[in-house]
Design a protein around this motif. Structure first.
Motif, mmCIF file in Angstrom:
data_model
loop_
_atom_site.group_PDB
_atom_site.id
_atom_site.type_symbol
_atom_site.label_atom_id
_atom_site.label_comp_id
_atom_site.label_asym_id
_atom_site.label_seq_id
_atom_site.Cartn_x
_atom_site.Cartn_y
_atom_site.Cartn_z
ATOM 1 N N LEU A 168 16.344 -9.455 19.875
ATOM 2 C CA LEU A 168 17.313 -8.419 20.452
ATOM 3 C C LEU A 168 17.197 -7.358 19.543
ATOM 4 O O LEU A 168 17.555 -6.402 19.902
ATOM 5 C CB LEU A 168 18.823 -9.217 19.964
ATOM 6 N N TYR A 169 16.915 -7.462 18.188
ATOM 7 C CA TYR A 169 16.683 -6.110 17.353
ATOM 8 C C TYR A 169 15.789 -5.184 17.979
ATOM 9 O O TYR A 169 15.774 -3.845 18.004
ATOM 10 C CB TYR A 169 16.421 -6.541 15.988
ATOM 11 N N PHE A 170 14.516 -5.801 18.481
ATOM 12 C CA PHE A 170 13.654 -4.964 18.800
ATOM 13 C C PHE A 170 13.988 -4.269 20.397
ATOM 14 O O PHE A 170 13.497 -3.132 20.559
ATOM 15 C CB PHE A 170 12.207 -5.703 18.984
ATOM 16 N N SER A 171 14.791 -5.078 21.145
ATOM 17 C CA SER A 171 15.144 -4.583 22.505
ATOM 18 C C SER A 171 16.201 -3.463 21.901
ATOM 19 O O SER A 171 16.068 -2.319 22.869
ATOM 20 C CB SER A 171 15.908 -5.497 23.104
ATOM 21 N N ILE A 172 16.852 -3.561 21.011
ATOM 22 C CA ILE A 172 17.990 -2.451 20.559
ATOM 23 C C ILE A 172 17.038 -1.106 20.074
ATOM 24 O O ILE A 172 17.318 0.133 20.355
ATOM 25 C CB ILE A 172 18.863 -2.683 19.513
ATOM 26 N N PHE A 173 15.765 -1.495 19.486
ATOM 27 C CA PHE A 173 14.870 -0.502 18.999
ATOM 28 C C PHE A 173 14.448 0.383 20.096
ATOM 29 O O PHE A 173 14.569 1.567 20.210
ATOM 30 C CB PHE A 173 13.748 -1.111 18.179
ATOM 31 N N VAL A 174 13.843 -0.200 21.181
ATOM 32 C CA VAL A 174 13.500 0.349 22.412
ATOM 33 C C VAL A 174 14.606 1.046 23.228
ATOM 34 O O VAL A 174 14.429 2.310 23.648
ATOM 35 C CB VAL A 174 13.014 -0.641 23.208
ATOM 36 N N CYS A 175 15.533 0.498 23.333
ATOM 37 C CA CYS A 175 16.921 1.419 23.818
ATOM 38 C C CYS A 175 17.339 2.479 23.252
ATOM 39 O O CYS A 175 17.546 3.623 23.885
ATOM 40 C CB CYS A 175 17.938 0.316 23.744
ATOM 41 N N GLY A 176 17.281 2.501 21.866
ATOM 42 C CA GLY A 176 17.364 3.646 21.157
ATOM 43 C C GLY A 176 16.525 4.894 21.624
ATOM 44 O O GLY A 176 17.068 6.096 21.601
ATOM 45 N N PHE A 177 15.533 4.747 21.943
ATOM 46 C CA PHE A 177 14.700 5.802 22.369
ATOM 47 C C PHE A 177 14.788 6.169 23.830
ATOM 48 O O PHE A 177 15.093 7.644 24.259
ATOM 49 C CB PHE A 177 13.106 5.252 22.422
ATOM 50 N N ILE A 235 17.431 3.008 16.365
ATOM 51 C CA ILE A 235 16.223 3.032 15.967
ATOM 52 C C ILE A 235 15.922 2.586 14.551
ATOM 53 O O ILE A 235 15.056 1.398 14.379
ATOM 54 C CB ILE A 235 15.315 4.417 16.266
ATOM 55 N N PHE A 236 16.584 3.219 13.581
ATOM 56 C CA PHE A 236 16.030 3.154 12.031
ATOM 57 C C PHE A 236 16.407 1.539 11.853
ATOM 58 O O PHE A 236 15.768 0.599 11.174
ATOM 59 C CB PHE A 236 16.563 4.085 11.176
ATOM 60 N N TYR A 237 17.773 1.175 11.971
ATOM 61 C CA TYR A 237 18.450 -0.047 11.508
ATOM 62 C C TYR A 237 17.930 -1.009 12.313
ATOM 63 O O TYR A 237 17.558 -2.091 11.757
ATOM 64 C CB TYR A 237 19.962 0.194 11.791
ATOM 65 N N ALA A 238 17.607 -1.016 13.516
ATOM 66 C CA ALA A 238 17.167 -2.164 14.189
ATOM 67 C C ALA A 238 15.825 -2.367 13.992
ATOM 68 O O ALA A 238 15.596 -3.691 13.928
ATOM 69 C CB ALA A 238 17.455 -1.904 15.816
ATOM 70 N N LEU A 239 14.967 -1.346 13.701
ATOM 71 C CA LEU A 239 13.668 -1.666 13.380
ATOM 72 C C LEU A 239 13.492 -2.283 12.210
ATOM 73 O O LEU A 239 13.032 -3.247 11.748
ATOM 74 C CB LEU A 239 13.106 -0.299 13.441
ATOM 75 N N GLY A 240 14.470 -1.757 11.068
ATOM 76 C CA GLY A 240 14.541 -2.424 9.701
ATOM 77 C C GLY A 240 14.659 -3.876 9.881
ATOM 78 O O GLY A 240 14.183 -4.774 9.095
ATOM 79 N N VAL A 283 23.835 8.230 17.006
ATOM 80 C CA VAL A 283 23.956 6.887 16.746
ATOM 81 C C VAL A 283 22.726 6.196 17.333
ATOM 82 O O VAL A 283 22.400 5.101 16.593
ATOM 83 C CB VAL A 283 25.237 6.660 17.593
ATOM 84 N N SER A 284 22.385 6.514 18.252
ATOM 85 C CA SER A 284 21.188 5.894 18.604
ATOM 86 C C SER A 284 19.966 5.786 18.144
ATOM 87 O O SER A 284 19.132 4.827 17.849
ATOM 88 C CB SER A 284 20.838 6.311 20.320
ATOM 89 N N VAL A 285 19.732 6.995 17.471
ATOM 90 C CA VAL A 285 18.517 7.215 16.565
ATOM 91 C C VAL A 285 18.888 6.413 15.204
ATOM 92 O O VAL A 285 18.031 5.814 14.552
ATOM 93 C CB VAL A 285 18.449 8.727 15.997
ATOM 94 N N VAL A 286 20.101 6.559 14.380
ATOM 95 C CA VAL A 286 20.444 5.812 13.297
ATOM 96 C C VAL A 286 20.562 4.641 13.455
ATOM 97 O O VAL A 286 19.917 3.645 12.587
ATOM 98 C CB VAL A 286 21.434 6.599 12.606
ATOM 99 N N GLY A 287 21.296 4.080 14.276
ATOM 100 C CA GLY A 287 21.657 2.718 14.497
ATOM 101 C C GLY A 287 20.710 1.800 15.147
ATOM 102 O O GLY A 287 20.399 0.773 14.922
#
Length: 273
Positions: A14-23, A77-82, A71-75
């Motif tokens: 789910l975290y990596f799915s959110i990471f992709v959705c951020g882009f 991409i960065f947070y979900a990737l971490g 929000v999509s970049v910080v939350g």
């Protein structure tokens, strides 16, 4: 891999799915803004003064587009990737130390709840702003039956100083809108998963304590019963000794055999009375 780590694997996905959705959220929305003269199309309106002239677009504030992008970049991409990388490390570490999984759910629940709330607000901003802009395109007197057909529309912007077309605004914003709601759903699933795991771990921690307390109570009851039994035996032995001392006739008979004269005198007095 242990079945108990399955939930952690799902959370990682789910975290990596959110990471992709951020882009997918930030890039198309940014492209749409760039094609619209670096302004925001969300909540913008179209006005037409004459059928022979090009429609005029009244852009909205840039904050309506910048907030979802930030929000999509910080939350996302960065947070979900971490968190995805951290979960991968935890999965690897749990192979040697399984209890480490139960020590990582309090803080992520709080942050994931915040992320779900912010992403829900962003999705609402994108959807409502997109609908308002499309409604202005399909409204009279310049009417389109479908918002997607207005992508090649020539417009006048910035008070008539600039002319151009909306290009691929519908495709870009529609992709952003879809990705934002998918991302919101992933955030909500993360929150629900974290709460379920937290409650389950709390129950597992409470059960051993209850078992220890129950065992201590049983041992205390056994010790109390043993003490009562021992005390009862002592009381019985002491009472039996006292009874034997009070009612034992042997000492009287032995005294009568040794010196019978006092015994016969006593018996004579009893008879004469």
């Amino acid at each position: 891999m242990a079945v108990s780590d399955l939930q952690l694997v799902v959370n990682t996905l789910l975290y990596f799915s959110i990471f992709v959705c951020g882009f997918v959220i930030s890039i198309p929305l940014g492209v749409a803004n760039t094609e619209a003269s670096a302004t925001c199309l969300l909540y913008s309106t179209i006005t037409v003064s004459d059928f022979s002239t090009r429609p005029t677009i009244n852009f909205s504030r840039r904050a309506n587009c910048n907030f979802p992008i930030y929000v999509s970049v910080v939350g996302c991409i960065f947070y979900a990737l971490g968190m995805g990388i951290y979960n991968l490390y935890t999965i690897y570490k749990s192979q040697r130390d399984p209890p480490v999984v139960s020590q990582m759910y309090v803080l992520p629940i709080i942050l994931n709840t915040l992320g779900a709330f912010l992403m829900f607000i962003c999705s609402c901003i994108i959807s409502v702003g997109f609908k308002q802009f499309c409604d202005s395109l399909m409204d009279k007197p310049y009417k389109y039956f479908r918002c997607s057909r207005a992508q090649a529309l020539d417009i006048v912007a910035d008070g008539g100083k600039q002319t151009g077309s909306l290009k691929h605004f519908y495709t870009n914003i529609n992709i952003t809108q879809t990705a934002s709601w998918i991302c919101t759903l992933c955030w909500v699933l993360l929150v629900v998963s974290g709460i379920i795991r937290f409650v389950r771990d709390r129950r597992h921690q409470i059960r051993p304590r209850q078992d220890l307390d129950h065992g201590a109570i049983i041992e205390e009851e056994i010790d109390t019963e043993a003490h009562h039994e021992a005390l009862s035996k002592v009381v019985e032995e002491s009472s039996s000794e006292t009874t034997s001392k009070m009612y034992d006739p042997l000492p009287v008979l032995e005294g009568a055999m040794r010196n019978p004269l006092p015994w016969f005198e006593t018996m004579w007095k009893i008879v004469n009375v």
